[in-house]
Every structure is written in structure tokens, then in C-alpha cells.
Design a protein around this motif. Structure first.
Motif, mmCIF file in Angstrom:
data_model
loop_
_atom_site.group_PDB
_atom_site.id
_atom_site.type_symbol
_atom_site.label_atom_id
_atom_site.label_comp_id
_atom_site.label_asym_id
_atom_site.label_seq_id
_atom_site.Cartn_x
_atom_site.Cartn_y
_atom_site.Cartn_z
ATOM 1 N N THR A 186 3.475 18.303 -1.513
ATOM 2 C CA THR A 186 3.590 16.934 -2.239
ATOM 3 C C THR A 186 4.985 16.419 -2.175
ATOM 4 O O THR A 186 4.967 15.047 -1.635
ATOM 5 C CB THR A 186 3.140 17.103 -3.733
ATOM 6 O OG1 THR A 186 1.786 17.718 -3.893
ATOM 7 C CG2 THR A 186 3.373 15.616 -4.172
ATOM 8 N N ARG A 230 1.575 7.404 -6.440
ATOM 9 C CA ARG A 230 0.645 8.433 -6.770
ATOM 10 C C ARG A 230 0.988 9.738 -6.483
ATOM 11 O O ARG A 230 0.994 10.617 -7.010
ATOM 12 C CB ARG A 230 -0.819 8.217 -6.106
ATOM 13 C CG ARG A 230 -1.477 6.851 -6.369
ATOM 14 C CD ARG A 230 -2.638 6.982 -5.685
ATOM 15 N NE ARG A 230 -2.842 7.133 -4.143
ATOM 16 C CZ ARG A 230 -2.998 5.896 -3.547
ATOM 17 N NH1 ARG A 230 -2.997 4.668 -4.031
ATOM 18 N NH2 ARG A 230 -3.025 6.098 -1.950
ATOM 19 N N LEU A 231 1.881 9.659 -5.384
ATOM 20 C CA LEU A 231 2.290 11.105 -4.941
ATOM 21 C C LEU A 231 3.540 11.463 -5.895
ATOM 22 O O LEU A 231 3.493 12.656 -6.407
ATOM 23 C CB LEU A 231 2.973 11.088 -3.600
ATOM 24 C CG LEU A 231 2.195 10.919 -2.375
ATOM 25 C CD1 LEU A 231 2.697 10.633 -1.193
ATOM 26 C CD2 LEU A 231 1.085 12.094 -2.342
ATOM 27 N N ALA A 262 7.243 9.596 3.483
ATOM 28 C CA ALA A 262 7.161 8.353 3.222
ATOM 29 C C ALA A 262 8.437 7.578 3.202
ATOM 30 O O ALA A 262 8.544 6.597 3.557
ATOM 31 C CB ALA A 262 6.260 8.089 1.910
ATOM 32 N N LYS A 310 1.604 12.842 -8.908
ATOM 33 C CA LYS A 310 1.264 14.200 -8.669
ATOM 34 C C LYS A 310 2.291 15.114 -8.754
ATOM 35 O O LYS A 310 2.021 16.353 -9.130
ATOM 36 C CB LYS A 310 0.402 14.249 -7.475
ATOM 37 C CG LYS A 310 -0.266 15.524 -6.980
ATOM 38 C CD LYS A 310 -0.829 15.029 -5.395
ATOM 39 C CE LYS A 310 -1.688 16.437 -5.160
ATOM 40 N NZ LYS A 310 -2.260 16.226 -3.715
ATOM 41 N N LYS A 355 0.717 -1.128 -0.038
ATOM 42 C CA LYS A 355 -0.057 0.101 0.090
ATOM 43 C C LYS A 355 0.715 1.352 0.139
ATOM 44 O O LYS A 355 0.388 2.317 -0.556
ATOM 45 C CB LYS A 355 -0.951 -0.093 1.132
ATOM 46 C CG LYS A 355 -2.190 -1.149 1.188
ATOM 47 C CD LYS A 355 -2.926 -0.900 2.412
ATOM 48 C CE LYS A 355 -4.197 -1.972 2.234
ATOM 49 N NZ LYS A 355 -5.081 -1.765 3.443
ATOM 50 N N GLU A 356 2.076 1.170 0.588
ATOM 51 C CA GLU A 356 2.958 2.234 0.734
ATOM 52 C C GLU A 356 3.637 2.473 -0.665
ATOM 53 O O GLU A 356 3.746 3.632 -1.220
ATOM 54 C CB GLU A 356 3.986 2.137 1.815
ATOM 55 C CG GLU A 356 3.628 2.015 3.134
ATOM 56 C CD GLU A 356 4.562 1.877 4.230
ATOM 57 O OE1 GLU A 356 4.409 2.136 5.434
ATOM 58 O OE2 GLU A 356 5.494 1.268 3.769
ATOM 59 N N ARG A 364 0.887 4.048 -2.930
ATOM 60 C CA ARG A 364 0.616 5.715 -2.192
ATOM 61 C C ARG A 364 1.950 6.572 -2.828
ATOM 62 O O ARG A 364 1.627 7.625 -3.368
ATOM 63 C CB ARG A 364 0.807 5.897 -0.706
ATOM 64 C CG ARG A 364 0.311 7.188 -0.302
ATOM 65 C CD ARG A 364 -0.066 7.079 0.967
ATOM 66 N NE ARG A 364 -0.264 8.525 1.649
ATOM 67 C CZ ARG A 364 0.863 9.443 1.967
ATOM 68 N NH1 ARG A 364 1.909 8.708 2.138
ATOM 69 N NH2 ARG A 364 0.599 10.422 2.458
#
Length: 414
Positions: free
Chosen positions: A247, A222-223, A254, A226, A215-216, A219
Motif C-alpha cells: 500500500t 482510498r489508499l 501516485a 487503507k 480520479k487520482e 484513489r
């Protein structure tokens, strides 16, 4: 002997306290850059005295009022750290000091005097420390600190450091301990790799799972996408937008969690190895040379560039250099010893007969082309590393052996 350690604790700052520390951190970085500009004004070969440098920073604090946000003792520590950096450069231990970037450098403020900290424990999980020009600050009590309460030793100073997860304080401590007796544990060879993080010659391999959870990973992807979209909308020469900055901060947080997870595994694993083994033998790797880019030049372009880039990322993700640093001081504190042997040929030599042939290794499998011994390639390399140190293991303890004799181990072929 005197044992020095650092203990990291997370600070619980109010909004005003955090703003004050931010000002001090920017002032410390500016002090370093001004000192570096003054030092380099006469060229790299200029070597002013410590007194001249001290007069220069005192004058800078008078000429630039906001430099006074940094406590005087912290400013003196910036000077000492800068001079030490030049001494390390002159003695060949490090490169020359450079300017500190506002974006890439880590914000830090020193508190050189431990007696000014006034560290106390308030409850089971909360402690309190006095920080100059900030006041009393609470921190997370995640473990004992030498010199606080009934713990033997003393706190010699501290360093305030900001990372993507917030402000932390690093207590510098000193404890008087008796010189440890020689560790009577066995000797072991350690091969550092990617498939197997630490392959041991006795079969007690140390592995870990993926640093980043599924999941990390999603994520983080996605970041990063972005941030790429927001960066395309950014015009050259304009300041970075607040959205793009936020961002970047999320991406840094993370990655900081992943780094902390890796460091926790390294500390626990190296402590276990230092307590079990008396002598640990590793390869003398030149990691900086190993992770160089394979792009080449325009005249001589590299081959398999993308594959080599992926290999470099995997090697850097393991942080093998830090593992050896942790092993070195933990073994010394327990009476053990860390030995380094040349790395050439350890992965291509058969640990059973000594025949060396690059064709014997096929990925993670090693099959000797001479005696047909078969086993895991990393386990075979670990045996060769132990043999290269000239050590024989007899139950407990290790002793040197003469030339021409083969080291005995309890490792069996897989």
C-alpha cells in the motif's frame, strides 16, 4: 564553454538484473553508513585524510563479503561524494552528512567512468547500456544523448537511481559550446505565488492546472485510508506486513507521478522564459523560513495553525525554489541573467505611485489607498520586483537606470 547536463532514461530490467541492482544499492547505502560511523568515531571535528578513508573502505570490503556486490569504482565514488558533503558543510553551503535510512533514503549507484557504459541506440525507442556486474541493459530512448551516435559531446558517467516508478539511469554529459552572446530580450519581473504560479510584469502570466486529477485524488485518499487501517493492526516492534508495504508503494507511485508532472511543467515553462527574456528578476525568498510550522510552544501556542499548515502545503507543492534553479542555468546558457531583489514590501507597495500600505492588498485584489490604482495583487508585485532591480525596458534589451527614476513597463492596470 563546457556545458554539463544530465539526461534521465528509464531502464528495462529483467528480474535478475533488478535483483543485482538492488544488492548494489543496499551495499552503497551500507558503505556510506559505515564510512560515516568511522568518520564520526573521533567526533565532528575529526578530519582524516582521503588516503585514510580509502584504506578504511578497502578494509571494510574485505571484512564484509557482501559489500563486494558494489563495484570498486562505485565504492570509490561513495567516498568522494561523502568527502564532498563534508567540504560543503565546512564551507557553510550545507548541513553535516548523516546516516542514510533504509526506508527514507533513495537507492543510487554511481558509474563514474563514461567509457565503460558503451551506450548504443538499437531502434527508434530503445537504447542499450553496459552496467558493471549487471551486463547489457536496455533503456527507453526518449531523446538524443550528447556523445552517442552523431550527437556532439561525450558521456562522462552515469548514476543509477531507483524511485517509486522503478530504476532509471542519469547520463552525465559534457558538451563544448561557444560562449553565448548577450541576450537582447526584454527584462521582466516574476512574482511566484499560489493563485498565479508565475505572475509576470508584462502580463504574460504562467499558470497550470491541478497537479492531481480528480480520479487520482480519490484513489490516493482510498489508499491513505487503507494504509491507516493496516497500520492500526500493526504491533509496535513487529516488521511491517507485506500488505502495508504494498500500500505504501502504491501511494509513493501516485505521488511520484504528480512530482514528474510538476517537473515537466517547470522545465517547459522555464525554457520558454529563458528564450524570450534577457533578464529575469525574482524575489530573494527564504522559503524554508516561510513554510515553518505555526504550532509554537506550550507556553506560546500558535494561532491559525491549520490554515498555516494548508498554506505551507500549497507553497511546497509549487516548488518555487526549483523553478528559480532551472531559470538560472537556462538563462546563463542563452546569455541571459537572473537577478534577485529583496522581497520586503513588494506585495504591499503600489507600482503606480510607490505608496506602501498593507491595507491596499485585499486577497488577490490590490487597490492603492493613495492613488486608487487597482489591479491583480500578483501583477502589482511583479511590477514592483522589476522596479526594485533598477531596470528600464525599451522595446528590446534592458539597461540600468539611475536612482530616483521609475522603471517603464508595458503592463496596464487590470
Amino acid at each position: 564553454m563546457k556545458v554539463n547536463h544530465g539526461y534521465v532514461r528509464r531502464l528495462s530490467l529483467t528480474h535478475d538484473q533488478a535483483a543485482t541492482l538492488e544488492d548494489q544499492g543496499h551495499a552503497a547505502r551500507a558503505m556510506w553508513n559505515l564510512l560515516h560511523a568511522w568518520w564520526m568515531w573521533g567526533g565532528k571535528n575529526r578530519r582524516p585524510s582521503l588516503k585514510q578513508a580509502d584504506e578504511a573502505i578497502r578494509q571494510a570490503r574485505k571484512d564484509i563479503p557482501w559489500l563486494a556486490d558494489l563495484p570498486a569504482q562505485a565504492a570509490q565514488q561513495v567516498l568522494k561524494t561523502y568527502v564532498r558533503a563534508w567540504k560543503n558543510c565546512w564551507e557553510g553551503r550545507a548541513s553535516a552528512p548523516e546516516f542514510k535510512s533504509r526506508v527514507r533514503s533513495r537507492m543510487a549507484v554511481d558509474v563514474p567512468q563514461g567509457r565503460d557504459l558503451g551506450v548504443v541506440r538499437l531502434s527508434r525507442h530503445v537504447g542499450q547500456v553496459r552496467i558493471p556486474k549487471v551486463g547489457m541493459v536496455k533503456f527507453r530512448w526518449s531523446g538524443p544523448i550528447p556523445g552517442v551516435g552523431r550527437e556532439p559531446g561525450r558521456v562522462t558517467g552515469a548514476r543509477l537511481v531507483k524511485d517509486p516508478l522503478g530504476w532509471h539511469i542519469v547520463f552525465r554529459t559534457e558538451v563544448d559550446k561557444p560562449t553565448p552572446a548577450q541576450h537582447r530580450g526584454p527584462a521582466v519581473g516574476v512574482d511566484r505565488g499560489i493563485t498565479v504560479a508565475l505572475a509576470l510584469s508584462d502580463g504574460n502570466d504562467q499558470t497550470h492546472g491541478a497537479w492531481v486529477r480528480p480520479k487520482e485524488t480519490a484513489r490516493l485518499l482510498r489508499l491513505e485510508r487503507k494504509a491507516a487501517r493496516q497500520k492500526r493492526a500493526h504491533r509496535r516492534g513487529e516488521p511491517t506486513s507485506n500488505r502495508l508495504r504494498r500500500t505504501y508503494d502504491l501511494i509513493a507511485k501516485a505521488r511520484a507521478k504528480v512530482k514528474r508532472r510538476r517537473g515537466d511543467w517547470q522545465h517547459k515553462t522555464t525554457t520558454s522564459l529563458a528564450e524570450r527574456y534577457g533578464i529575469v528578476v525574482v524575489e530573494d525568498l527564504r522559503i524554508r523560513n516561510m513554510v515553518r510550522s505555526a504550532k509554537g510552544t506550550v507556553e506560546l501556542p500558535g494561532v491559525n495553525v491549520r490554515q498555516k499548515a494548508g498554506l505551507n502545503r500549497s507553497m511546497l507543492n509549487e516548488a518555487h525554489g526549483r523553478t528559480v534553479e532551472l531559470l538560472a542555468y537556462k538563462l546563463a546558457e542563452r546569455g541571459g541573467q537572473l537577478l534577485k531583489v529583496p522581497a520586503a514590501g513588494t506585495s504591499q507597495t503600489c507600482s503606480a505611485c510607490g505608496h506602501r500600505d498593507p491595507a491596499s492588498r485585499k486577497g488577490v485584489v490590490f487597490v492603492c489607498t493613495s492613488c486608487r490604482w487597482a489591479g491583480h495583487a500578483d501583477s502589482n508585485a511583479a511590477l514592483n520586483i522589476l522596479n526594485a532591480a533598477g531596470l528600464a525596458v525599451y522595446g528590446r534589451g534592458a539597461e540600468a537606470i539611475g536612482p530616483g527614476r521609475e522603471a517603464l513597463t508595458t503592463r496596464c492596470a487590470a
